[in-house]
Design a protein around this motif. Structure first.
Motif, short mmCIF file in Angstrom:
data_model
loop_
_atom_site.label_atom_id
_atom_site.label_comp_id
_atom_site.label_asym_id
_atom_site.label_seq_id
_atom_site.Cartn_x
_atom_site.Cartn_y
_atom_site.Cartn_z
N THR A 11 -1.79 8.39 -14.34
CA THR A 11 -2.26 9.73 -13.98
C THR A 11 -2.25 9.98 -12.48
OG1 THR A 11 -4.57 8.99 -13.92
CG2 THR A 11 -3.73 9.83 -16.03
N ALA A 12 -2.10 8.91 -11.67
CA ALA A 12 -2.04 9.09 -10.22
C ALA A 12 -1.26 7.93 -9.60
CB ALA A 12 -3.43 9.16 -9.62
N ARG A 13 -0.35 8.28 -8.71
CA ARG A 13 0.43 7.29 -7.95
C ARG A 13 -0.06 7.34 -6.50
NH1 ARG A 13 6.10 9.92 -8.90
NH2 ARG A 13 4.74 11.68 -8.32
N ILE A 14 -0.69 6.26 -6.08
CA ILE A 14 -1.45 6.24 -4.83
C ILE A 14 -0.80 5.26 -3.85
CG2 ILE A 14 -3.71 5.80 -3.79
CD1 ILE A 14 -4.90 6.22 -6.63
N GLY A 15 -0.62 5.71 -2.61
CA GLY A 15 -0.06 4.85 -1.57
C GLY A 15 -1.14 4.31 -0.65
N MET A 16 -1.15 3.01 -0.46
CA MET A 16 -2.14 2.34 0.39
C MET A 16 -1.45 1.53 1.48
SD MET A 16 -5.51 2.48 -0.38
CE MET A 16 -6.65 2.78 -1.76
N VAL A 17 -1.95 1.66 2.71
CA VAL A 17 -1.52 0.79 3.81
C VAL A 17 -2.41 -0.45 3.80
CG1 VAL A 17 -1.26 0.59 6.30
CG2 VAL A 17 -0.77 2.76 5.17
N ASN A 18 -1.80 -1.62 3.78
CA ASN A 18 -2.58 -2.85 3.73
C ASN A 18 -2.62 -3.53 5.09
OD1 ASN A 18 -4.17 -4.87 2.67
ND2 ASN A 18 -2.48 -6.03 1.82
N TYR A 19 -2.85 -2.76 6.14
CA TYR A 19 -3.13 -3.34 7.45
C TYR A 19 -4.62 -3.69 7.51
CZ TYR A 19 1.31 -1.48 9.29
OH TYR A 19 2.63 -1.20 9.53
N ILE A 20 -4.98 -4.51 8.50
CA ILE A 20 -6.38 -4.89 8.66
C ILE A 20 -7.26 -3.66 8.88
CG2 ILE A 20 -7.97 -6.04 10.26
CD1 ILE A 20 -6.00 -8.34 10.41
N ASN A 21 -6.69 -2.61 9.51
CA ASN A 21 -7.55 -1.46 9.80
C ASN A 21 -7.98 -0.68 8.55
OD1 ASN A 21 -5.21 0.03 9.21
ND2 ASN A 21 -4.82 0.59 11.34
N THR A 22 -7.34 -0.93 7.42
CA THR A 22 -7.79 -0.29 6.17
C THR A 22 -8.69 -1.21 5.35
OG1 THR A 22 -5.88 -1.05 4.85
CG2 THR A 22 -5.65 1.05 6.04
N ALA A 23 -8.94 -2.42 5.83
CA ALA A 23 -9.66 -3.41 5.04
C ALA A 23 -11.06 -2.97 4.61
CB ALA A 23 -9.75 -4.75 5.78
N PRO A 24 -11.85 -2.28 5.45
CA PRO A 24 -13.18 -1.87 4.99
C PRO A 24 -13.14 -0.99 3.75
CG PRO A 24 -13.06 -1.72 7.37
CD PRO A 24 -11.67 -2.00 6.89
N LEU A 25 -12.06 -0.27 3.56
CA LEU A 25 -11.90 0.54 2.36
C LEU A 25 -11.15 -0.24 1.27
CD1 LEU A 25 -10.74 4.26 2.26
CD2 LEU A 25 -9.86 2.60 0.64
N TYR A 26 -9.99 -0.79 1.65
CA TYR A 26 -9.08 -1.31 0.61
C TYR A 26 -9.54 -2.63 0.02
CZ TYR A 26 -4.65 -2.06 -1.78
OH TYR A 26 -3.68 -2.27 -2.74
N GLU A 27 -10.22 -3.49 0.78
CA GLU A 27 -10.72 -4.73 0.19
C GLU A 27 -11.72 -4.43 -0.92
OE1 GLU A 27 -9.93 -8.04 0.65
OE2 GLU A 27 -8.23 -7.17 1.73
#
Length: 286
Positions: A11-27
């Motif tokens: 239902t959703a295709r989501i793009g994520m950047v996996n740099y350290i600067n996204t870690a507080p959200l993406y981890e």
């Protein structure tokens, strides 16, 4: 990339950047979001830019300039960004020479973020009246037969590695240089949503928005733990990683929106994006 194990419709295709600067959200997202119908693609900003433009994604973290290039295709998800007020710590121009000495010298530009490429050109050409020669490439991939650049633009984890190595005598933090001239923060990336997806799937957009903000709140509360997890990627000292992540900002309030508008005004003046990049369009019922 997260796949489906039971044939459930995506239902959703989501793009994520996996740099350290996204870690507080993406981890936190990776640990806690269990939605098999939301497919995640991890890639550098430049790849996510292309995928979103080519309708291979519905929404994602993309370079701010990607929105400005195709404003009719996207809306910006409210109150989410990758930004900094002053030094960002992971978008640098590393140089063998002082900035004033770079006129007509070769500058290597990271192909991973078009926003940072345009920003460094604005800083050099508009702020300092310096006009180098440019070539696209990564500092880590320079061949022995290639002309050695006088300076390199590096972003994300590559920039953090070069900062730790301290091999260049001069370095310019692009977020700091922008603030010194404009008095504004700089917004490096936004959450862009395809216009048709925002219009046709508002409930899904809102659900993703809520999860992103929940993850970000939890990630900020767990910042020492997350810093310890991701610091080894560079590698860098855990305390230095923690200090770096403390500087990264994730909001998109009024001042950040004004900063986006100022950046887009430069891009419009330089002929890099259409005038229709302004005014900003925000997605959703949030």
């Amino acid at each position: 990339m997260n796949g489906l194990s039971n044939g459930m419709k995506i239902t959703a295709r989501i793009g994520m950047v996996n740099y350290i600067n996204t870690a507080p959200l993406y981890e936190v997202w990776r640990q806690s979001v269990r939605r098999a119908d939301w497919r995640i693609t991890e890639a550098p900003p430049s790849v996510l830019n292309r995928m979103l433009h080519e309708n291979e994604l519905d929404l994602g973290f993309v370079s701010s300039q990607e929105y400005a290039l195709h404003p009719g295709e996207y809306r910006i998800m409210s109150d989410l960004s990758i930004s900094s007020t002053g030094p960002v710590g992971s978008v640098f121009l590393f140089s063998e020479l002082p900035i004033a000495g770079l006129d007509e010298q070769l500058v290597l530009l990271s192909p991973q973020s078009q926003t940072s490429v345009s920003l460094v050109k604005i800083i050099l050409e508009e702020f300092h009246q310096v006009h180098p020669r440019y070539r696209s490439g990564l500092a880590s991939e320079l061949g022995q037969d290639a002309e050695r650049p006088a300076a390199v633009l590096a972003i994300g984890d590559e920039a953090l590695r070069l900062a730790v190595e301290a091999r260049y005598p001069h370095r310019l933090d692009l977020g700091e240089a922008w603030q010194e001239r404009t008095g504004l923060p700089f917004v490096f990336a936004v959450w862009a949503v395809r216009e048709n997806f925002c219009r046709e799937e508002p409930d899904t957009v809102f659900a993703i928005y809520q999860e992103l903000h929940r993850c970000l709140r939890e990630g900020k509360a767990r910042l020492p733990e997350i810093s310890a997890i991701v610091a080894k990627r560079v590698p860098m000292d855990e305390a230095a990683c923690y200090r770096y992540l403390q500087r990264i900002e994730y909001d998109l309030g009024n001042e950040k929106q004004e900063a986006l508008r100022r950046f887009f005004e430069y891009l419009i003046k330089r002929g890099e994006v259409p005038a229709s990049a302004l005014p900003l369009k925000v997605c959703g019922k949030q």
